[in-house]
Design an enzyme around this catalytic site. Structure first.
Site, PDB file in Angstrom:
ATOM      1  N   LYS A   1      29.856  36.443  41.594  1.00  0.00           N
ATOM      2  CA  LYS A   1      30.043  35.849  40.255  1.00  0.00           C
ATOM      3  C   LYS A   1      31.146  34.782  40.298  1.00  0.00           C
ATOM      4  CE  LYS A   1      33.044  37.972  38.072  1.00  0.00           C
ATOM      5  NZ  LYS A   1      34.280  38.329  37.429  1.00  0.00           N
TER       6      LYS A   1
ATOM      7  N   LYS B   1      42.418  31.049  38.627  1.00  0.00           N
ATOM      8  CA  LYS B   1      41.785  32.223  39.245  1.00  0.00           C
ATOM      9  C   LYS B   1      40.566  31.811  40.073  1.00  0.00           C
ATOM     10  CE  LYS B   1      40.477  36.481  40.069  1.00  0.00           C
ATOM     11  NZ  LYS B   1      41.143  37.437  40.930  1.00  0.00           N
TER      12      LYS B   1
HETATM   13  P1  NAD Z   1      34.680  47.498  37.188  1.00  0.00           P
HETATM   14  O1  NAD Z   1      33.213  47.287  37.144  1.00  0.00           O
HETATM   15  O2  NAD Z   1      35.259  48.578  38.039  1.00  0.00           O
HETATM   16  O3  NAD Z   1      35.242  47.725  35.691  1.00  0.00           O
HETATM   17  C1  NAD Z   1      34.714  47.150  34.542  1.00  0.00           C
HETATM   18  C2  NAD Z   1      34.615  48.235  33.467  1.00  0.00           C
HETATM   19  O4  NAD Z   1      34.175  47.668  32.245  1.00  0.00           O
HETATM   20  C3  NAD Z   1      33.594  49.331  33.835  1.00  0.00           C
HETATM   21  O5  NAD Z   1      34.242  50.587  33.767  1.00  0.00           O
HETATM   22  C4  NAD Z   1      32.495  49.186  32.778  1.00  0.00           C
HETATM   23  O6  NAD Z   1      31.932  50.423  32.413  1.00  0.00           O
HETATM   24  C5  NAD Z   1      33.274  48.565  31.635  1.00  0.00           C
HETATM   25  N1  NAD Z   1      32.450  47.804  30.715  1.00  0.00           N
HETATM   26  C6  NAD Z   1      31.500  46.875  30.970  1.00  0.00           C
HETATM   27  N2  NAD Z   1      31.006  46.375  29.850  1.00  0.00           N
HETATM   28  C7  NAD Z   1      31.637  47.007  28.822  1.00  0.00           C
HETATM   29  C8  NAD Z   1      31.575  46.913  27.424  1.00  0.00           C
HETATM   30  N3  NAD Z   1      30.720  46.095  26.827  1.00  0.00           N
HETATM   31  N4  NAD Z   1      32.415  47.687  26.694  1.00  0.00           N
HETATM   32  C9  NAD Z   1      33.272  48.533  27.291  1.00  0.00           C
HETATM   33  N5  NAD Z   1      33.380  48.663  28.626  1.00  0.00           N
HETATM   34  C10 NAD Z   1      32.575  47.913  29.382  1.00  0.00           C
HETATM   35  O7  NAD Z   1      35.290  46.088  37.568  1.00  0.00           O
HETATM   36  P2  NAD Z   1      36.785  45.753  38.077  1.00  0.00           P
HETATM   37  O8  NAD Z   1      36.770  45.713  39.549  1.00  0.00           O
HETATM   38  O9  NAD Z   1      37.774  46.589  37.336  1.00  0.00           O
HETATM   39  O10 NAD Z   1      36.877  44.221  37.588  1.00  0.00           O
HETATM   40  C11 NAD Z   1      37.104  43.852  36.227  1.00  0.00           C
HETATM   41  C12 NAD Z   1      37.430  42.366  36.178  1.00  0.00           C
HETATM   42  O11 NAD Z   1      38.600  42.103  36.980  1.00  0.00           O
HETATM   43  C13 NAD Z   1      36.317  41.466  36.750  1.00  0.00           C
HETATM   44  O12 NAD Z   1      36.233  40.293  36.000  1.00  0.00           O
HETATM   45  C14 NAD Z   1      36.794  41.193  38.159  1.00  0.00           C
HETATM   46  O13 NAD Z   1      36.257  39.963  38.657  1.00  0.00           O
HETATM   47  C15 NAD Z   1      38.307  41.151  37.978  1.00  0.00           C
HETATM   48  N6  NAD Z   1      39.113  41.484  39.155  1.00  0.00           N
HETATM   49  C16 NAD Z   1      38.829  42.568  39.936  1.00  0.00           C
HETATM   50  C17 NAD Z   1      39.636  42.848  41.042  1.00  0.00           C
HETATM   51  C18 NAD Z   1      39.355  44.026  41.976  1.00  0.00           C
HETATM   52  O14 NAD Z   1      39.948  44.069  43.057  1.00  0.00           O
HETATM   53  N7  NAD Z   1      38.508  44.982  41.620  1.00  0.00           N
HETATM   54  C19 NAD Z   1      40.731  42.040  41.332  1.00  0.00           C
HETATM   55  C20 NAD Z   1      41.026  40.976  40.495  1.00  0.00           C
HETATM   56  C21 NAD Z   1      40.214  40.701  39.409  1.00  0.00           C
END
Ligand code: NAD
Length: 293
Positions: free
Chosen positions: A239, A171
């Protein structure tokens, strides 16, 4: 059909949890901001008030959290998954975090009788919504086999890439490639605009040749429209570029192009664009040329 606890229902986790519920599983979701459980509940899933409540009866625990400290806290913290789930439970971490943190967590999980896979994803919000994610999985082969039916509900390209932590390493490489693509696409669009070229026509023809890419398909229009609603936030890509630059340094691999784009992503964040889509890297490059961002 299984009981699945899904922790972290943000941009990616929410549609993934909904797909698992729609596939016939019983999904219990937990998110720090509780209103994010709403789409899962609307699909027939259940909202839990804590990690402990979500995982108590789970056969599988899925996590989709922002960063390494979040995953450490949710899995290994006092109120976390390892303390409250049934030993033997399969844990699938879809988050993108540091490979060394994943390896350490996998060790702790194994010691305490759990099975942990790192299964970071690529494909963006569109991939999550369309259940078309690319999933790079690290961990034991048998655990991968057990996880495959669940992974197939949310992804299209699902590959076991090696032992614990390998998914995160792949990744990190993915994020290096995507960031470089975004940076060069932004530079190309700024260049085309400076010459007054019909950019829509240009993007169409570029998309059909060797310059074509998923990044061009998904991000060019956002740059042309100056519309940077996330998507994948600059904050998160910053990050990830931190992960890949430090992991490359540790391995003695020099990544000059990656280092440059990492600096630009950091500048975008420092300029206040952290909550915008990563295609907003365009704004940082536009500013460097004194052009309209
Ligand atoms: P996001 O911020 O939209 O979602 C993360 C969620 O986790 C939030 O709703 C937050 O409230 C919740 N959260 C944080 N800490 C918490 C805890 N301790 N307990 C419970 N809930 C908690 O982020 P995202 O875009 O969904 O990304 C999530 C992961 O996926 C990241 O690691 C990101 O790098 C990866 N990712 C994102 C994408 C994208 O296009 N958005 C694509 C591939 C990978």
């Amino acid at each position: 059909m299984s009981t699945i606890a899904f922790i972290g229902l943000g941009i990616m986790g929410s549609p993934m949890a909904v797909h698992l519920q729609n596939a016939g599983h019983r999904v219990i979701g937990y998110n720090r901001s509780p209103e994010k459980t709403q789409p899962l509940v609307a699909a027939g899933g259940t909202a839990a008030g804590s990690v402990a409540e979500a995982v108590a009866d789970a056969d599988v625990v899925a996590t989709m959290l922002p960063d390494s400290p979040d995953v450490v806290d949710v899995l290994a913290g006092e109120d976390g998954v390892l303390a409250h789930a049934r030993p033997g439970t399969l844990i699938i971490d879809f988050s993108t975090i540091r490979p060394d943190v994943t390896t350490e967590l996998a060790g702790q999980a194994t010691e305490r009788g759990f099975r942990l896979l790192d299964a970071p994803v690529s494909g963006g919000e569109a991939g999550a919504k369309n259940a078309a994610l690319s999933i790079m999985v690290g961990g034991g082969a048998e655990d991968f086999e057990t996880a495959t039916p669940y992974l197939e509900v949310v992804g299209k390209t699902i590959v076991h890439v090696g032992p614990a932590g390998s998914g995160q390493t792949v990744k990190a490489a993915n994020q290096l490639i995507v960031a470089g693509n975004i940076g060069l696409l932004a530079e190309a669009i700024l260049f085309l605009e400076a010459y007054g070229v019909d950019t829509t026509a240009a993007v169409r023809v570029l998309g059909g040749g060797l310059a074509g890419s998923a990044v061009l398909d998904q991000k060019a229009q956002k740059m042309l429209d100056r519309s940077f609603e996330p998507g994948f936030r600059i904050e998160l890509h910053h990050k990830d570029l931190g992960i890949v630059t430090s992991a490359a340094r540790e391995a003695g691999v020099t990544i000059p192009l990656g280092a440059t784009v990492a600096q630009l992503m950091g500048a975008a964040r420092a300029a206040g664009d952290g909550s915008l889509d990563h295609s907003a890297l365009f704004r940082t490059l536009a500013r460097l040329s004194g052009r309209d961002a």
